[in-house]
Design a protein around this motif. Structure first.
Motif, PDB file in Angstrom:
ATOM      1  N   ARG A 204     -15.139  62.979  23.395  1.00 39.33           N
ATOM      2  CA  ARG A 204     -16.285  62.582  22.578  1.00 39.33           C
ATOM      3  C   ARG A 204     -17.265  63.745  22.482  1.00 39.33           C
ATOM      4  N   SER A 205     -17.737  64.049  21.271  1.00 43.08           N
ATOM      5  CA  SER A 205     -18.671  65.150  21.067  1.00 43.08           C
ATOM      6  C   SER A 205     -19.935  64.942  21.894  1.00 43.08           C
ATOM      7  N   ASP A 206     -20.473  66.038  22.411  1.00 42.82           N
ATOM      8  CA  ASP A 206     -21.610  65.947  23.320  1.00 42.82           C
ATOM      9  C   ASP A 206     -22.926  65.615  22.632  1.00 42.82           C
ATOM     10  N   VAL A 207     -22.936  65.487  21.315  1.00 46.19           N
ATOM     11  CA  VAL A 207     -24.177  65.118  20.642  1.00 46.19           C
ATOM     12  C   VAL A 207     -24.429  63.609  20.692  1.00 46.19           C
ATOM     13  N   PHE A 208     -23.434  62.830  21.055  1.00 46.86           N
ATOM     14  CA  PHE A 208     -23.587  61.378  21.087  1.00 46.86           C
ATOM     15  C   PHE A 208     -24.124  60.921  22.442  1.00 46.86           C
ATOM     16  N   PHE A 209     -24.839  59.814  22.432  1.00 45.76           N
ATOM     17  CA  PHE A 209     -25.617  59.353  23.588  1.00 45.76           C
ATOM     18  C   PHE A 209     -24.845  59.365  24.894  1.00 45.76           C
ATOM     19  N   GLU A 210     -23.755  58.586  24.971  1.00 39.12           N
ATOM     20  CA  GLU A 210     -23.078  58.425  26.256  1.00 39.12           C
ATOM     21  C   GLU A 210     -22.362  59.702  26.668  1.00 39.12           C
ATOM     22  N   ALA A 214     -23.086  61.821  30.092  1.00 38.46           N
ATOM     23  CA  ALA A 214     -22.039  62.222  31.033  1.00 38.46           C
ATOM     24  C   ALA A 214     -22.014  63.735  31.217  1.00 38.46           C
ATOM     25  N   LYS A 215     -22.216  64.477  30.124  1.00 45.25           N
ATOM     26  CA  LYS A 215     -22.234  65.946  30.199  1.00 45.25           C
ATOM     27  C   LYS A 215     -23.359  66.421  31.111  1.00 45.25           C
ATOM     28  N   GLN A 216     -24.555  65.855  30.951  1.00 50.05           N
ATOM     29  CA  GLN A 216     -25.687  66.285  31.767  1.00 50.05           C
ATOM     30  C   GLN A 216     -25.482  65.932  33.241  1.00 50.05           C
ATOM     31  N   VAL A 217     -24.894  64.770  33.505  1.00 50.71           N
ATOM     32  CA  VAL A 217     -24.592  64.403  34.889  1.00 50.71           C
ATOM     33  C   VAL A 217     -23.612  65.402  35.490  1.00 50.71           C
ATOM     34  N   ALA A 218     -22.585  65.780  34.735  1.00 49.83           N
ATOM     35  CA  ALA A 218     -21.615  66.753  35.230  1.00 49.83           C
ATOM     36  C   ALA A 218     -22.267  68.113  35.477  1.00 49.83           C
ATOM     37  N   LEU A 219     -23.184  68.513  34.611  1.00 48.71           N
ATOM     38  CA  LEU A 219     -23.907  69.775  34.805  1.00 48.71           C
ATOM     39  C   LEU A 219     -24.766  69.725  36.070  1.00 48.71           C
ATOM     40  N   ILE A 220     -25.430  68.593  36.291  1.00 49.12           N
ATOM     41  CA  ILE A 220     -26.250  68.427  37.494  1.00 49.12           C
ATOM     42  C   ILE A 220     -25.382  68.495  38.746  1.00 49.12           C
ATOM     43  N   ARG A 335     -15.913  56.480  32.883  1.00 48.36           N
ATOM     44  CA  ARG A 335     -15.416  57.305  33.981  1.00 48.36           C
ATOM     45  C   ARG A 335     -14.521  58.429  33.443  1.00 48.36           C
ATOM     46  N   ASP A 336     -13.672  58.099  32.480  1.00 47.09           N
ATOM     47  CA  ASP A 336     -12.816  59.119  31.870  1.00 47.09           C
ATOM     48  C   ASP A 336     -13.657  60.170  31.146  1.00 47.09           C
ATOM     49  N   LEU A 337     -14.730  59.734  30.489  1.00 48.74           N
ATOM     50  CA  LEU A 337     -15.611  60.665  29.787  1.00 48.74           C
ATOM     51  C   LEU A 337     -16.317  61.590  30.777  1.00 48.74           C
ATOM     52  N   LEU A 338     -16.834  61.043  31.881  1.00 53.76           N
ATOM     53  CA  LEU A 338     -17.488  61.861  32.900  1.00 53.76           C
ATOM     54  C   LEU A 338     -16.504  62.862  33.500  1.00 53.76           C
ATOM     55  N   ASN A 339     -15.296  62.411  33.781  1.00 54.64           N
ATOM     56  CA  ASN A 339     -14.282  63.316  34.331  1.00 54.64           C
ATOM     57  C   ASN A 339     -13.888  64.400  33.329  1.00 54.64           C
ATOM     58  N   GLU A 344     -14.205  70.170  32.016  1.00 55.82           N
ATOM     59  CA  GLU A 344     -14.616  71.238  31.107  1.00 55.82           C
ATOM     60  C   GLU A 344     -15.511  72.243  31.819  1.00 55.82           C
ATOM     61  N   ILE A 345     -16.465  71.755  32.598  1.00 58.20           N
ATOM     62  CA  ILE A 345     -17.387  72.641  33.304  1.00 58.20           C
ATOM     63  C   ILE A 345     -16.663  73.409  34.402  1.00 58.20           C
ATOM     64  N   LYS A 346     -15.725  72.769  35.083  1.00 60.02           N
ATOM     65  CA  LYS A 346     -14.921  73.443  36.099  1.00 60.02           C
ATOM     66  C   LYS A 346     -14.123  74.593  35.489  1.00 60.02           C
ATOM     67  N   ARG A 347     -13.691  74.410  34.240  1.00 63.25           N
ATOM     68  CA  ARG A 347     -12.949  75.465  33.555  1.00 63.25           C
ATOM     69  C   ARG A 347     -13.840  76.602  33.073  1.00 63.25           C
ATOM     70  N   GLY A 348     -15.162  76.439  33.229  1.00 65.08           N
ATOM     71  CA  GLY A 348     -16.094  77.471  32.793  1.00 65.08           C
ATOM     72  C   GLY A 348     -16.570  77.290  31.373  1.00 65.08           C
ATOM     73  N   ASN A 349     -16.287  76.147  30.761  1.00 67.70           N
ATOM     74  CA  ASN A 349     -16.736  75.881  29.395  1.00 67.70           C
ATOM     75  C   ASN A 349     -18.149  75.312  29.443  1.00 67.70           C
ATOM     76  N   MET A 350     -19.151  76.193  29.395  1.00 70.24           N
ATOM     77  CA  MET A 350     -20.552  75.795  29.538  1.00 70.24           C
ATOM     78  C   MET A 350     -21.054  75.208  28.224  1.00 70.24           C
ATOM     79  N   PRO A 351     -21.380  73.911  28.206  1.00 74.99           N
ATOM     80  CA  PRO A 351     -21.824  73.275  26.956  1.00 74.99           C
ATOM     81  C   PRO A 351     -23.279  73.590  26.649  1.00 74.99           C
ATOM     82  N   LEU A 352     -23.648  73.437  25.396  1.00 75.19           N
ATOM     83  CA  LEU A 352     -25.045  73.602  24.975  1.00 75.19           C
ATOM     84  C   LEU A 352     -25.901  72.481  25.539  1.00 75.19           C
ATOM     85  N   ASN A 353     -27.183  72.763  25.698  1.00 77.54           N
ATOM     86  CA  ASN A 353     -28.144  71.769  26.136  1.00 77.54           C
ATOM     87  C   ASN A 353     -28.631  71.001  24.911  1.00 77.54           C
ATOM     88  N   ARG A 354     -27.900  69.931  24.545  1.00 81.88           N
ATOM     89  CA  ARG A 354     -28.254  69.141  23.360  1.00 81.88           C
ATOM     90  C   ARG A 354     -27.859  67.697  23.569  1.00 81.88           C
TER      91      ARG A 354
END
Length: 354
Positions: A204-210, A214-220, A335-339, A344-354
């Motif tokens: 799911r694209s990171d611009v959508f709410f959920e 999940a992306k921000q939680v993974a970054l934290i 849970r699948d989305l958070l994982n 992605e972050i473990k692979r070094g794919n740093m997402p934008l802050n959006r």
């Protein structure tokens, strides 16, 4: 797995074209078809689109193992005509769109151009090819539950509910929806239209709410963001479903249309069975985190001028038409989305802050 009974059924090799191939739903649609049928898949994309959702298929694409790529653009009529005239797919799943409501306020003309005129281009090419050579594919036109817009609390949406545009995106999907119906009714194209409610899951694209949640939680969790997630309106109430359930419904409806069991231009709501206020989704995802110190802050930049803040659906029509109901729980979907974002972050794919 889907007991769809399609493997070995089609005597002539069947090809399904997927527009929006690189997106979450398009890539999930390709996975489903490759797993559950003997069909070939032709993915339509613009040459510069990212392949993140398709890396698991690139070896098969390179070997032309039942899946191939064709470059075309909804806003380029000539490219669509060339593609359809050459490939002549039996099924077309039209999933491509500018799909983010918030972005449509910033880019309204691009949204309207791509979603309305782009869909008109696709359907007009099919109409002309049918007239010239009897080419007559099944065409799934993907609309959206956003066509219903802002709805009074307590109202259950049916296929006959009134449209109410609440963003340039929802207006563009109203146009898409009507085009799918019109080309079916006026020219007897084998179209059907789906209005999918909020859907998510991995990719799911990171611009959508959920997904941004999940992306921000993974970054934290990775120590790459302070323990605050920034979100918009959390008072909305919505049904949620996994996109992997939705593509199964799309496939089964396409089979019905191919067998002449759907009226041309027929419309269907597709929505999850579970409904949540968005603050409940936040609590659920935070409860899955390895961190217990995460706070939530409202970011005014994420708020829409008008919000479709209540959507509940009557799924009875689609359930009477095909043997389908959602099978993936919202908890599993999240849970699948958070994982997905953790990986992605473990692979070094740093997402934008959006």
């Amino acid at each position: 797995m889907c007991a769809c009974g399609t493997k070995g059924v089609w005597k002539v090799k069947t090809t399904a074209l997927i527009t929006g191939f690189t997106g979450q739903v398009g890539s999930q649609m390709a996975d489903f078809i490759l797993t559950e049928s003997d069909w070939d898949v032709c993915g339509m994309m613009r040459w510069q689109e990212p392949m993140n959702n398709l890396y698991h298929l690139t070896d098969r694409i390179n070997r032309n193992d039942r899946v191939s790529v064709q470059y075309a653009d909804l806003n380029d009529y000539a490219s669509l005509h060339r593609l359809l005239n050459e490939v002549r797919p039996s099924f077309i799943f039209h999933l491509a769109a500018q799909s983010f409501p918030k972005t449509s306020f910033d880019s309204p003309l691009e949204t309207l151009q791509t979603n309305i005129l782009g869909t008109a281009n696709l359907l007009e090419v099919i109409r002309q090819l049918k007239q010239a050579s009897d080419y007559d594919p099944v065409v799934h036109v993907c609309s959206s539950s956003e066509v219903y817009g802002k709805v009074a609390r307590g109202v259950q949406l049916t296929e006959e509910s009134k449209f109410h545009g609440t963003s340039p995106y929802s207006i563009s999907k109203i146009g898409t929806d009507y085009l799918g119906q019109f080309y079916g009714e006026a020219y007897r194209l084998k179209t059907f239209v789906t209005r999918m409610g909020t859907h998510s899951g991995p990719r799911r694209s990171d611009v959508f709410f959920e997904s941004t949640l999940a992306k921000q939680v993974a970054l934290i969790e990775a120590g790459l963001q302070d323990p605050i997630v920034y979100l918009g309106n959390l008072s909305s109430v919505r049904t949620f479903q996994d996109a992997r359930d939705a593509v199964r419904a799309y496939f089964l409806l396409a089979l019905k249309s191919a067998n002449g069991a759907l009226a041309s231009g027929e419309t269907f709501n597709i929505a999850g069975a579970e409904a949540f206020a968005l603050n409940e989704i936040v609590e659920m995802v935070l409860g899955m985190s390895t961190r217990s110190d995460i706070d939530v802050s409202t970011d005014s930049g994420r708020l829409r001028p008008i919000d479709a803040d209540y959507q509940m659906f009557d799924n009875s029509k689609i359930m009477k038409t095909i043997d389908w109901s959602p099978t993936i729980t919202v908890e599993t979907m999240l849970r699948d989305l958070l994982n997905h974002w953790r990986m992605e972050i473990k692979r070094g794919n740093m997402p934008l802050n959006r």
